[in-house]
Write a protein that holds these residues in place. Sequence first.
Motif, short mmCIF file in Angstrom:
data_model
loop_
_atom_site.label_atom_id
_atom_site.label_comp_id
_atom_site.label_asym_id
_atom_site.label_seq_id
_atom_site.Cartn_x
_atom_site.Cartn_y
_atom_site.Cartn_z
N UNK A 147 0.84 -1.20 0.00
CA UNK A 147 0.00 0.00 0.00
C UNK A 147 0.88 1.24 0.00
N UNK A 148 1.94 1.17 0.79
CA UNK A 148 2.89 2.26 0.89
C UNK A 148 3.47 2.61 -0.49
N UNK A 149 3.87 1.58 -1.23
CA UNK A 149 4.43 1.81 -2.56
C UNK A 149 3.38 2.43 -3.48
N UNK A 150 2.14 1.92 -3.39
CA UNK A 150 1.08 2.45 -4.26
C UNK A 150 0.80 3.92 -3.94
N UNK A 202 9.91 4.89 -1.71
CA UNK A 202 9.12 3.78 -1.14
C UNK A 202 9.55 3.52 0.30
N UNK A 203 8.56 3.28 1.15
CA UNK A 203 8.87 2.88 2.52
C UNK A 203 9.16 4.05 3.45
N UNK A 204 8.84 5.27 3.02
CA UNK A 204 9.05 6.42 3.89
C UNK A 204 8.15 6.30 5.12
N UNK A 205 8.68 6.72 6.28
CA UNK A 205 7.93 6.58 7.53
C UNK A 205 6.59 7.29 7.47
N UNK A 207 4.71 7.86 4.96
CA UNK A 207 3.74 7.13 4.15
C UNK A 207 3.20 5.93 4.93
N UNK A 208 4.08 5.25 5.67
CA UNK A 208 3.66 4.12 6.48
C UNK A 208 2.60 4.57 7.50
N UNK A 209 2.86 5.69 8.15
CA UNK A 209 1.92 6.23 9.11
C UNK A 209 0.60 6.58 8.41
N UNK A 210 0.72 7.10 7.21
CA UNK A 210 -0.46 7.48 6.43
C UNK A 210 -1.32 6.26 6.12
N UNK A 211 -0.67 5.17 5.71
CA UNK A 211 -1.40 3.94 5.39
C UNK A 211 -2.09 3.39 6.64
N UNK A 212 -1.38 3.44 7.78
CA UNK A 212 -1.98 2.97 9.04
C UNK A 212 -3.22 3.80 9.37
N UNK A 213 -3.10 5.10 9.14
CA UNK A 213 -4.20 6.00 9.46
C UNK A 213 -5.39 5.74 8.54
N UNK A 214 -5.14 5.60 7.23
CA UNK A 214 -6.28 5.43 6.33
C UNK A 214 -6.93 4.07 6.52
N UNK A 215 -6.14 3.07 6.93
CA UNK A 215 -6.72 1.75 7.24
C UNK A 215 -7.65 1.87 8.44
#
Lengths: 257, 206
Positions: A147-150, A202-205, A207-215
């Motif tokens: 998801x992060x990469x996308x 890819x794999x920026x922190x 973005x990871x936090x963003x994916x966690x939040x949108x999930x």
Amino acid sequence: MTMSNKTRAQRLRLEQERLAKEAQEAREKRIRTIVMISVVGVVALALVGVVVWTVLGAKRGQEPVAAAQIAEIGAVQGRTLVVGQQDAPVTLDVYQDYMCPYCGQFERANRADLQQLVDDGSARLVIHPLAFLDAQSAGTNYSSRAANAAVTVAQYQPDKLLAYNAILYDRQPAEGSEGLSNEQLAELARAVGVDDATIQRFGADETTAFVAWLTDAAFRNDGIKGTPTVKINGKIFGGDLYSAGPLKAAVLDAKGS
Amino acid sequence: MTDLLDRIHQLRQDNRWIFSTMLFSACLSLLASFVLSADAVTLAADPDAALSCNLNTVLSCGTVGTSWQASLFGFPNAFLGLAAEPVVITIAVASLAGVVFPRGFMLAAQLVYTIGFVFAYWLFFQAMFGIGALCPWCLLVTLSTTLVFTSLTHVNIRDDNLFLPMPVSSALQAGLRMGLDVLVVTIWLAAVVALIFWKYGAALLA
């Protein structure tokens, strides 16, 4: 004399046996009481544990994951990835996970239809790349990484998003496997024309936090119970998601009305 | 207090209580086996079929049902339940009616059910740690199998049906008299629940 002595000895022995038996019974009863109290204790402990856990869980549940903002560039809008014309008559929300086999089936079946609906301006496609199957990738958090990469592709090369989305499902790993490695995610991006500058992000922190939040937000705010979930103008599409045609027909129907 | 505990203890030793528990648990297990068998047939026709028990990502019988562990012997495991539980039901009903089975018969029942018990927990651990999803009906099978196993073992130790050496048998019987069986089962089930919460607690409520 001898007779009576024998009887006395016998009586004495019987009496001793009776006493020993009583003592044994009393001992067993004492232990039984302790055992029973322990049972009640274990049950009480378990109940308290479940209650405390539930209360704490509910408290945790009330605190939303802090909104994680990333640069709203490219296809990123709010906590979604948007493809297509802003003023398209139909909004098509797709909640998906790159690890979920049914999401792959959905995407492969409807890929051409979705592309066409976006291209002819019928629909704006809103992709929600969720990471709720992180536990199903043998500890590698594949859902999050993909998801992060996308999301990163959506930010910096939005025109490559659908192609990347498609290739991620074409090469979808089996649920429960370790998923694709970060190198493979980069390779697939390169294969659909994403440039190295984007891949390096890819794999920026953040973005990871963003994916966690949108999930988190998809489950909490949008009431999403599972993936894939597709909404047409905010209403969940209940038709056949796994063959080409029905979804497109429903979108065109919504467009006409 | 001790009086109440004594009465509970007496009740628990009563054949009517033991075999009623066995009957009830076996019926639960049979019901779950029926549902799981029907689901297996549905899944065989359409692997993507939406089952009513796909509650969320953790509680998902679709995920569990399509795994290789769910058909270990080449057919759905639930078929074994369909075959075995009616036997338990028969034993329970006959015993409630006063039938006393021969020792060898009860030993055989104990052996077969022990295999089923081990299999149920193997499946539970596979679902927990291998498949990564639990299915509600499978959990019901795990629970009811535990209860049937407990009551069957209780009877067989009490009636000395297991052909165990004298000291072992009398030690086990003393354990029963002191109610240690309840403690063991309670701790066992509490551990199972704790394990589920520890592994899946957050997702269960999601």
